[in-house]
Design an enzyme around this catalytic site. Structure first.
Site, short mmCIF file in Angstrom:
data_model
loop_
_atom_site.label_atom_id
_atom_site.label_comp_id
_atom_site.label_asym_id
_atom_site.label_seq_id
_atom_site.Cartn_x
_atom_site.Cartn_y
_atom_site.Cartn_z
N TYR A 15 -68.00 84.36 -5.48
CA TYR A 15 -67.14 84.81 -4.40
C TYR A 15 -65.72 84.30 -4.58
CZ TYR A 15 -65.33 85.77 0.24
OH TYR A 15 -64.58 86.23 1.29
N TYR A 16 -65.58 83.08 -5.01
CA TYR A 16 -64.25 82.48 -5.10
C TYR A 16 -63.62 82.61 -6.48
CZ TYR A 16 -65.90 80.63 -0.73
OH TYR A 16 -66.42 80.53 0.53
N HIS A 147 -56.24 81.97 0.91
CA HIS A 147 -55.96 83.38 0.69
C HIS A 147 -54.99 83.89 1.74
CE1 HIS A 147 -60.13 83.96 -1.46
NE2 HIS A 147 -59.28 83.23 -2.15
N HIS A 160 -60.65 79.05 2.80
CA HIS A 160 -62.09 78.83 2.64
C HIS A 160 -62.28 77.38 2.18
CE1 HIS A 160 -63.27 83.08 2.95
NE2 HIS A 160 -62.17 83.34 2.29
#
Length: 363
Positions: A15-16, A147, A160
């Site tokens: 995801y990252y 982000h 996050h």
């Protein structure tokens, strides 16, 4: 706002790995290590992808087993994502109007919330002669990824904070992080972030407009502009309204209907979430945002002047704000917790004092 989700090693690693345009901004660090556990492992600065993935698999940066017993990464939760999101007006000031002071304030507010999470709620469970016990450890390993866009490619400044499931005892052994207390106090942590952010922005000359439940927006930003840049929020609210009109609610992993308003919002968030958008250049995205503002006929307020920062408040203000909190909590309960005082102050005196000033007043 603060949202949370548990992650497997596979989810977190992939995801990252693809960050949005904000990560490509020149001079901006898109990721960083935080936490006393990270310091113990000599982790600082930008998050290295290989090191991050090793830790998710239960290994140290040099490839050794972090835990004394073998960890099954396919069955074990590897981390919890605590995502701190700035108010929409703050995102516009930071990303559309390019005020670097706002980005810095966001980073500071996130770091403060994480430090309190670590100090209060970093815990693990160990076996003793009297059975399993939960003990505080005071250290965590956190990889922060910042982000600047939502999944609708709108300005949304958020971080996050991937807290790994590892915390260290005084004897040097590493155990799994028990996140129950951190999750139970997520509302406090989210309000703490909002308060710290509001306090820092007020010092830079911004005026804030408090909202319900310890939230806020910056003054001078047209509410219609905020709505126009809030497609994700509209999607979530629409689904919540649909569930309510149909008289049904989603179920949790145990098959029980979700009753909590906070958990319902998170369920709607996950249900309406699209795939991550394709990364585009910062320059192209910024031009698009500015063109959208102009096309809709909105006017952005002037930014506070540089170098005209307002001096921090005195601790007497925090003490003054605390008195009605004590009275309110005392009327409701003969015995109340410190967190009740903190949340009352955040909800009624947002940004009027820093976390340190509030804690000093309570002490």
């Amino acid at each position: 706002m603060l949202s949370t989700s548990n992650l497997s090693a596979h989810q977190a690693a992939h995801y990252y790995s693809k960050e949005d345009y904000y990560s490509q901004e020149e001079g901006v660090s898109p990721s960083r290590w935080l936490g006393e556990g990270a310091k113990t492992l000599n982790l600082s600065g930008d998050v290295n992808t290989d090191t991050f993935q090793q830790l998710l698999r239960g290994q140290t940066p040099d490839g050794q087993n972090l835990f004394s017993r073998k960890v099954n990464i396919d069955k074990r939760r590897a981390a919890t994502d605590f995502t701190f999101s700035a108010p929409k007006s703050v995102s516009i000031a930071a990303l559309v109007q390019q005020d670097a002071r706002v980005v810095k304030a966001h980073h500071q507010a996130v770091a403060k919330a994480l430090s309190v999470l670590e100090e209060r709620y970093a815990q693990t469970r160990i076996s003793t002669d009297t059975g399993r016990q939960r003990i505080k450890t005071g250290n965590l390993i956190t990889a922060v990824f910042t982000h600047g866009t939502s999944r609708e490619v709108e300005p949304q400044l958020h971080s996050h904070c991937v807290v790994l499931y590892a915390t260290q005892l005084d004897d040097g052994r590493w155990f799994s992080f028990s996140n129950e207390q951190a999750i139970a106090h997520k509302k406090l942590l989210g309000q703490l972030y909002q308060n710290e952010l509001a306090h820092l922005l007020k010092q830079q000359g911004y005026d804030i407009e408090p909202k319900a439940h310890g939230q806020f927006e910056l003054k001078g930003y047209d509410p219609e502009l905020l709505k126009a840049f809030s497609t994700r929020r509209k999607q979530i609210l629409s689904l919540l309204e649909e569930w309510e009109s149909e008289g049904k609610k989603p179920t949790d992993s145990n098959g029980k209907e979700i009753q909590s308003e906070m958990l319902l919002r998170e369920a709607a968030n996950l249900k309406t979430r699209k795939n991550k958008p394709k990364v585009t250049s910062a320059e192209r995205l910024l031009k698009g945002w500015k063109a959208f503002v102009q096309l809709k006929g909105f006017e952005l307020p002037e930014l506070p002047e540089e170098g005209v920062a307002i001096a921090p408040t005195q601790n007497t203000q925090a003490i003054s704000n605390l008195r009605p909190a004590i009275q309110h909590c005392g009327e409701r309960d003969a015995v109340f917790r410190q967190t009740h005082l903190e949340r009352f102050v955040f909800e009624h005196h947002l940004g009027e004092q820093s976390w340190e000033e509030l804690e000093g007043a309570i002490a």
